[in-house]
Design an enzyme around this catalytic site. Sequence first.
Site, mmCIF file in Angstrom:
data_model
loop_
_atom_site.group_PDB
_atom_site.id
_atom_site.type_symbol
_atom_site.label_atom_id
_atom_site.label_comp_id
_atom_site.label_asym_id
_atom_site.label_seq_id
_atom_site.Cartn_x
_atom_site.Cartn_y
_atom_site.Cartn_z
ATOM 1 N N GLU A 146 -1.837 -5.385 8.509
ATOM 2 C CA GLU A 146 -1.064 -4.869 9.642
ATOM 3 C C GLU A 146 -1.776 -5.133 10.968
ATOM 4 O O GLU A 146 -3.009 -5.061 11.026
ATOM 5 C CB GLU A 146 -0.871 -3.349 9.479
ATOM 6 N N GLU B 96 8.756 -4.248 10.776
ATOM 7 C CA GLU B 96 9.197 -2.954 10.236
ATOM 8 C C GLU B 96 9.741 -2.063 11.333
ATOM 9 O O GLU B 96 9.084 -1.813 12.346
ATOM 10 C CB GLU B 96 8.020 -2.265 9.513
ATOM 11 N N ASP C 1 0.841 -1.202 0.000
ATOM 12 C CA ASP C 1 0.000 0.000 0.000
ATOM 13 C C ASP C 1 0.879 1.258 0.000
ATOM 14 O O ASP C 1 0.375 2.379 -0.045
ATOM 15 C CB ASP C 1 -1.006 -0.010 1.161
ATOM 16 N N SER C 2 2.203 1.064 -0.004
ATOM 17 C CA SER C 2 3.125 2.184 -0.258
ATOM 18 C C SER C 2 2.880 2.744 -1.663
ATOM 19 O O SER C 2 3.386 3.816 -1.999
ATOM 20 C CB SER C 2 4.582 1.737 -0.098
ATOM 21 N N ASP D 218 -1.130 -6.085 -0.313
ATOM 22 C CA ASP D 218 -1.556 -5.450 0.935
ATOM 23 C C ASP D 218 -3.051 -5.186 0.940
ATOM 24 O O ASP D 218 -3.596 -4.662 -0.041
ATOM 25 C CB ASP D 218 -0.864 -4.088 1.087
ATOM 26 N N LYS E 150 -1.450 -9.390 2.742
ATOM 27 C CA LYS E 150 -0.758 -8.952 3.956
ATOM 28 C C LYS E 150 -1.632 -7.907 4.638
ATOM 29 O O LYS E 150 -2.285 -7.115 3.963
ATOM 30 C CB LYS E 150 0.616 -8.356 3.604
#
Length: 254
Positions: free
Chosen positions: A105, A172, A34-35, A73, A103
């Site tokens: 978070e 991270e 999602d960057s 993501d 993925k």
Amino acid sequence: MKEAGEKIAMITAYDFSFARLMDESGVDVILVGDSASNVMAGHETTVPITLDHMIYHAQTVVRGAKRSLVLVDLPFGSYQSNSDVALASAIRVMKESGGHAIKLEGGREVAESISRIVHAGIPVMGHLGLTPQSIYKFGTYGVRAKEKDEAEKLKEDALILQEAGCFGIVLEKIPASLAKEVSASIAIPTIGIGAGPHCDGQVLVMHDMLGINHEFKPRFLRTYLNLHEQITGAVQQYVADVRSGDFPNERESY
Ligand code: KIV
């Protein structure tokens, strides 16, 4: 690979052409991160990107990846509210993009969602430490889990994610010693970014490691190319050639 002591190389990509380059270069995992919100769309954070945008990026990456695992993501807002929403989002990614895994978070707060997604047949990677989707809760992109309480919670969360069925965990921006301890405490691989050398693999954002995003220079980043300089140099030359009439010449004309 973890069992064999082989390190896992993961990198981000967001479109067909770069996915093909990454795939041909031998990476193990391409992360449609999602960057994309930052490096593709120009947002300051990963918060605005939508599930539809992520699916679009993932579709293009899947077309370029012939051998790597494509990990996608789940963006902010597509899984946090409850496990029904999380499962529906994960299913959309798998059905509509052709990606191989998702993925998301977080730790114990997303464990139920992870478990349901895994039970639906979708491989899930976790993400602990600095979780950029929660930037407005943390307030900074600084190193996480330096204090004992947060480090203990992260260690517990890693075990919870493993128990919930994750096949790996991104760590991270946490101290290298903590990443080492976590990596040794779980059977599934850890993939580090700013988490030192003891993780089972590493991930970098493509735009950062290729020097496209030349203003971003955190300590953990190794820049392998200076594409910003090379691309602006090439385009400046093109502009000069057009203006001087040097381009196109006779050989470049019909
Ligand atoms: O979105 C992303 O690029 C990521 C990496 C930083 C791990 O999640």
